[in-house]
Scaffold this motif. Structure first.
Motif, PDB file in Angstrom:
ATOM      1  N   ILE A 191       0.849  -1.198   0.000  1.00 40.00           N
ATOM      2  CA  ILE A 191       0.000   0.000   0.000  1.00 40.00           C
ATOM      3  C   ILE A 191       0.881   1.243   0.000  1.00 40.00           C
ATOM      4  CG2 ILE A 191      -1.748   1.287   1.297  1.00 40.00           C
ATOM      5  CD1 ILE A 191      -2.634  -1.425   2.501  1.00 40.00           C
ATOM      6  N   MET A 192       1.905   1.241   0.864  1.00 40.54           N
ATOM      7  CA  MET A 192       2.834   2.372   0.937  1.00 40.54           C
ATOM      8  C   MET A 192       3.604   2.528  -0.369  1.00 40.54           C
ATOM      9  SD  MET A 192       4.298   1.666   4.778  1.00 40.54           S
ATOM     10  CE  MET A 192       5.436   3.053   4.748  1.00 40.54           C
ATOM     11  N   TRP A 193       3.988   1.413  -0.962  1.00 40.70           N
ATOM     12  CA  TRP A 193       4.774   1.436  -2.197  1.00 40.70           C
ATOM     13  C   TRP A 193       4.001   2.121  -3.325  1.00 40.70           C
ATOM     14  CZ3 TRP A 193       9.376   1.614  -3.849  1.00 40.70           C
ATOM     15  CH2 TRP A 193       9.742   1.216  -5.146  1.00 40.70           C
ATOM     16  N   LYS A 194       2.696   1.905  -3.372  1.00 39.06           N
ATOM     17  CA  LYS A 194       1.879   2.553  -4.401  1.00 39.06           C
ATOM     18  C   LYS A 194       1.896   4.066  -4.258  1.00 39.06           C
ATOM     19  CE  LYS A 194      -1.398  -1.232  -5.243  1.00 39.06           C
ATOM     20  NZ  LYS A 194      -2.816  -1.673  -5.132  1.00 39.06           N
ATOM     21  N   VAL A 195       2.019   4.548  -3.011  1.00 41.26           N
ATOM     22  CA  VAL A 195       2.053   5.991  -2.757  1.00 41.26           C
ATOM     23  C   VAL A 195       3.436   6.560  -3.060  1.00 41.26           C
ATOM     24  CG1 VAL A 195       1.752   7.788  -1.014  1.00 41.26           C
ATOM     25  CG2 VAL A 195       0.256   5.779  -1.007  1.00 41.26           C
ATOM     26  N   ILE A 196       4.479   5.836  -2.673  1.00 39.78           N
ATOM     27  CA  ILE A 196       5.854   6.323  -2.820  1.00 39.78           C
ATOM     28  C   ILE A 196       6.344   6.217  -4.262  1.00 39.78           C
ATOM     29  CG2 ILE A 196       8.250   5.933  -2.106  1.00 39.78           C
ATOM     30  CD1 ILE A 196       7.070   4.713   0.498  1.00 39.78           C
ATOM     31  N   LYS A 197       5.969   5.154  -4.940  1.00 33.23           N
ATOM     32  CA  LYS A 197       6.512   4.823  -6.257  1.00 33.23           C
ATOM     33  C   LYS A 197       6.432   5.959  -7.280  1.00 33.23           C
ATOM     34  CE  LYS A 197       6.479   0.922  -9.497  1.00 33.23           C
ATOM     35  NZ  LYS A 197       5.805  -0.357  -9.848  1.00 33.23           N
ATOM     36  N   PRO A 198       5.310   6.691  -7.371  1.00 34.02           N
ATOM     37  CA  PRO A 198       5.237   7.759  -8.383  1.00 34.02           C
ATOM     38  C   PRO A 198       6.261   8.875  -8.192  1.00 34.02           C
ATOM     39  CG  PRO A 198       3.044   7.186  -7.596  1.00 34.02           C
ATOM     40  CD  PRO A 198       4.014   6.507  -6.690  1.00 34.02           C
ATOM     41  N   PHE A 199       6.815   9.005  -6.987  1.00 39.57           N
ATOM     42  CA  PHE A 199       7.776  10.070  -6.713  1.00 39.57           C
ATOM     43  C   PHE A 199       9.215   9.657  -7.038  1.00 39.57           C
ATOM     44  CE2 PHE A 199       4.110  10.909  -4.054  1.00 39.57           C
ATOM     45  CZ  PHE A 199       3.914  12.270  -4.230  1.00 39.57           C
ATOM     46  N   LEU A 200       9.405   8.416  -7.448  1.00 31.53           N
ATOM     47  CA  LEU A 200      10.748   7.909  -7.710  1.00 31.53           C
ATOM     48  C   LEU A 200      11.057   7.924  -9.201  1.00 31.53           C
ATOM     49  CD1 LEU A 200      10.747   4.778  -5.361  1.00 31.53           C
ATOM     50  CD2 LEU A 200      11.592   7.077  -4.854  1.00 31.53           C
ATOM     51  N   PRO A 201      12.306   8.241  -9.575  1.00 27.62           N
ATOM     52  CA  PRO A 201      12.705   8.162 -10.983  1.00 27.62           C
ATOM     53  C   PRO A 201      12.605   6.720 -11.488  1.00 27.62           C
ATOM     54  CG  PRO A 201      14.329   9.369  -9.670  1.00 27.62           C
ATOM     55  CD  PRO A 201      13.387   8.723  -8.703  1.00 27.62           C
ATOM     56  N   GLU A 202      12.397   6.567 -12.784  1.00 26.52           N
ATOM     57  CA  GLU A 202      12.268   5.230 -13.368  1.00 26.52           C
ATOM     58  C   GLU A 202      13.506   4.379 -13.098  1.00 26.52           C
ATOM     59  OE1 GLU A 202       9.700   3.714 -14.716  1.00 26.52           O
ATOM     60  OE2 GLU A 202       8.483   5.494 -14.324  1.00 26.52           O
ATOM     61  N   ARG A 203      14.698   4.987 -13.169  1.00 29.88           N
ATOM     62  CA  ARG A 203      15.927   4.227 -12.935  1.00 29.88           C
ATOM     63  C   ARG A 203      15.973   3.686 -11.510  1.00 29.88           C
ATOM     64  NH1 ARG A 203      20.049   4.099 -16.325  1.00 29.88           N
ATOM     65  NH2 ARG A 203      21.524   3.719 -14.639  1.00 29.88           N
ATOM     66  N   THR A 204      15.439   4.451 -10.561  1.00 23.64           N
ATOM     67  CA  THR A 204      15.421   4.006  -9.164  1.00 23.64           C
ATOM     68  C   THR A 204      14.435   2.860  -8.982  1.00 23.64           C
ATOM     69  OG1 THR A 204      16.010   6.231  -8.405  1.00 23.64           O
ATOM     70  CG2 THR A 204      15.037   4.731  -6.785  1.00 23.64           C
ATOM     71  N   LYS A 205      13.241   3.010  -9.540  1.00 26.22           N
ATOM     72  CA  LYS A 205      12.228   1.961  -9.411  1.00 26.22           C
ATOM     73  C   LYS A 205      12.718   0.637  -9.996  1.00 26.22           C
ATOM     74  CE  LYS A 205       8.987   4.747 -11.128  1.00 26.22           C
ATOM     75  NZ  LYS A 205       7.685   5.295 -11.585  1.00 26.22           N
ATOM     76  N   ALA A 206      13.480   0.707 -11.078  1.00 30.41           N
ATOM     77  CA  ALA A 206      13.965  -0.504 -11.734  1.00 30.41           C
ATOM     78  C   ALA A 206      14.983  -1.261 -10.884  1.00 30.41           C
ATOM     79  CB  ALA A 206      14.581  -0.147 -13.084  1.00 30.41           C
ATOM     80  N   LYS A 207      15.569  -0.589  -9.902  1.00 32.06           N
ATOM     81  CA  LYS A 207      16.592  -1.210  -9.058  1.00 32.06           C
ATOM     82  C   LYS A 207      16.006  -1.924  -7.845  1.00 32.06           C
ATOM     83  CE  LYS A 207      20.003   2.344 -10.261  1.00 32.06           C
ATOM     84  NZ  LYS A 207      20.847   3.451  -9.764  1.00 32.06           N
ATOM     85  N   VAL A 208      14.714  -1.750  -7.602  1.00 32.40           N
ATOM     86  CA  VAL A 208      14.095  -2.262  -6.379  1.00 32.40           C
ATOM     87  C   VAL A 208      13.616  -3.699  -6.556  1.00 32.40           C
ATOM     88  CG1 VAL A 208      12.204  -1.961  -4.737  1.00 32.40           C
ATOM     89  CG2 VAL A 208      13.399   0.046  -5.653  1.00 32.40           C
ATOM     90  N   SER A 209      14.000  -4.544  -5.599  1.00 28.63           N
ATOM     91  CA  SER A 209      13.544  -5.932  -5.553  1.00 28.63           C
ATOM     92  C   SER A 209      12.839  -6.141  -4.218  1.00 28.63           C
ATOM     93  CB  SER A 209      14.738  -6.885  -5.679  1.00 28.63           C
ATOM     94  OG  SER A 209      14.331  -8.227  -5.528  1.00 28.63           O
ATOM     95  N   ILE A 210      11.553  -6.488  -4.248  1.00 34.26           N
ATOM     96  CA  ILE A 210      10.765  -6.643  -3.026  1.00 34.26           C
ATOM     97  C   ILE A 210      10.586  -8.128  -2.725  1.00 34.26           C
ATOM     98  CG2 ILE A 210       8.588  -6.108  -1.877  1.00 34.26           C
ATOM     99  CD1 ILE A 210       8.278  -3.730  -3.776  1.00 34.26           C
ATOM    100  N   LEU A 211      11.088  -8.536  -1.557  1.00 34.06           N
ATOM    101  CA  LEU A 211      11.038  -9.938  -1.154  1.00 34.06           C
ATOM    102  C   LEU A 211      10.249 -10.088   0.142  1.00 34.06           C
ATOM    103  CD1 LEU A 211      14.810 -10.812  -1.701  1.00 34.06           C
ATOM    104  CD2 LEU A 211      12.945 -11.049  -3.349  1.00 34.06           C
ATOM    105  N   GLY A 212       9.813 -11.288   0.400  1.00 29.63           N
ATOM    106  CA  GLY A 212       9.140 -11.586   1.658  1.00 29.63           C
ATOM    107  C   GLY A 212      10.162 -12.056   2.679  1.00 29.63           C
TER     108      GLY A 212
END
Length: 281
Positions: A212-233
């Motif tokens: 839920i938080m990621w959906k709010v934060i994600k639009p504020f991040l550059p595309e290059r930054t978003k591409a570097k993120v790996s979300i694991l459990g």
């Protein structure tokens, strides 16, 4: 030493031609120090070699560092607030910052020889920081120092080496979604001012609320930054082992390794820190 393609060499030379006169005119010590090939490459790469954007980032980044006097701030934090000439307020800011902060640079290397940042984001006292301006200010200063130190480590290599950032969300709850603005304040210090420091951001133990938080934060991040993120459990050991020299055993215990946790700030409760006898009255 770094090797560059013809396109990169051309961009580095052109960017230097744009920013060097400004650096000399303003005598900004950070700008004057950042005229080497490897550093200019980071600014150019961050904007896909679009020189107008790279030039703007170079100027705003070095101006921010001059205004915050990051050399002094890093020295104050390295000295645990005991440096000569500090006022009581400055000493308290360091001592508060080091206790409420939640990250550190661990004593391990990436598989490519870069530094590793680790964050206990799930342990941060969001409510306490949001309701105490002094503690929030101290935490932001601690983050500025942390990010600057990471930047200095990748620059010391003199090549294209980058860091990885491991963000542990263990302990984060639904209430954290109310404090997204605090996270945005933190990222506003790092992303616009530190180009191409991190190769990968690995977020571990991510609960449902984080998405839920990621959906709010994600639009504020550059595309290059978003591409570097790996979300694991909670099954993150295999991926981390591949990223770290010596495997996961080289990491602190809270990340599943065998190393000491002391390199990462403890993220103590704000009320506990603010009433501590360690602070100057």
């Amino acid at each position: 030493m770094a090797s560059f393609t013809e396109e990169e060499v051309k961009a580095i030379k052109a960017l230097r031609g744009r920013v060097k006169p400004w650096a000399e005119e303003t005598q900004n010590k950070y700008a004057l120090d950042y005229l080497d090939d490897a550093t200019l490459w980071r600014f150019a790469l961050a904007h896909k070699f679009k020189l107008d954007a790279a030039e703007h980032m170079f100027k705003t980044s070095t101006t921010y560092k001059q205004e915050w006097d990051l050399d002094k701030l890093c020295g104050d934090f390295a000295g645990e607030g005991n440096s000569d000439g500090l006022s009581s307020e400055e000493r308290n800011q360091v001592r508060i910052g080091k206790q409420v902060f939640y990250a550190g640079i661990v004593d391990a290397k990436t598989s490519k020889g870069g530094p590793i940042s680790a964050e206990k984001l799930g342990k941060i006292d969001f409510a306490g920081l949001s309701h105490n301006e002094e503690a929030k200010k101290a935490c932001l200063k601690a983050y500025a120092v942390h990010t600057e130190n990471l930047w200095r480590l990748v620059r010391e290599t003199g090549d294209k080496t980058k860091a990885i950032s491991i963000v542990d969300l263990d302990g984060i709850g639904m209430s954290a979604a109310r404090y997204v603005n605090l996270i945005r304040d933190v990222t506003a210090l790092s992303i616009p001012n530190y180009p191409e420091v991190v190769e990968k951001v690995v977020i571990i133990r991510a609960p449902t609320v984080f998405y839920i938080m990621w959906k709010v934060i994600k639009p504020f991040l550059p595309e290059r930054t978003k591409a570097k993120v790996s979300i694991l459990g909670r099954n993150f050991e295999e991926e981390l082992s591949e990223l770290v020299e010596g495997g996961i055993q080289a990491l602190p215990t809270f990340l599943g390794g065998n190393a000491d946790d002391s390199s990462v700030s403890p993220a103590r409760k704000v009320e506990e820190v603010m009433t501590s006898a360690e602070l100057d009255v």
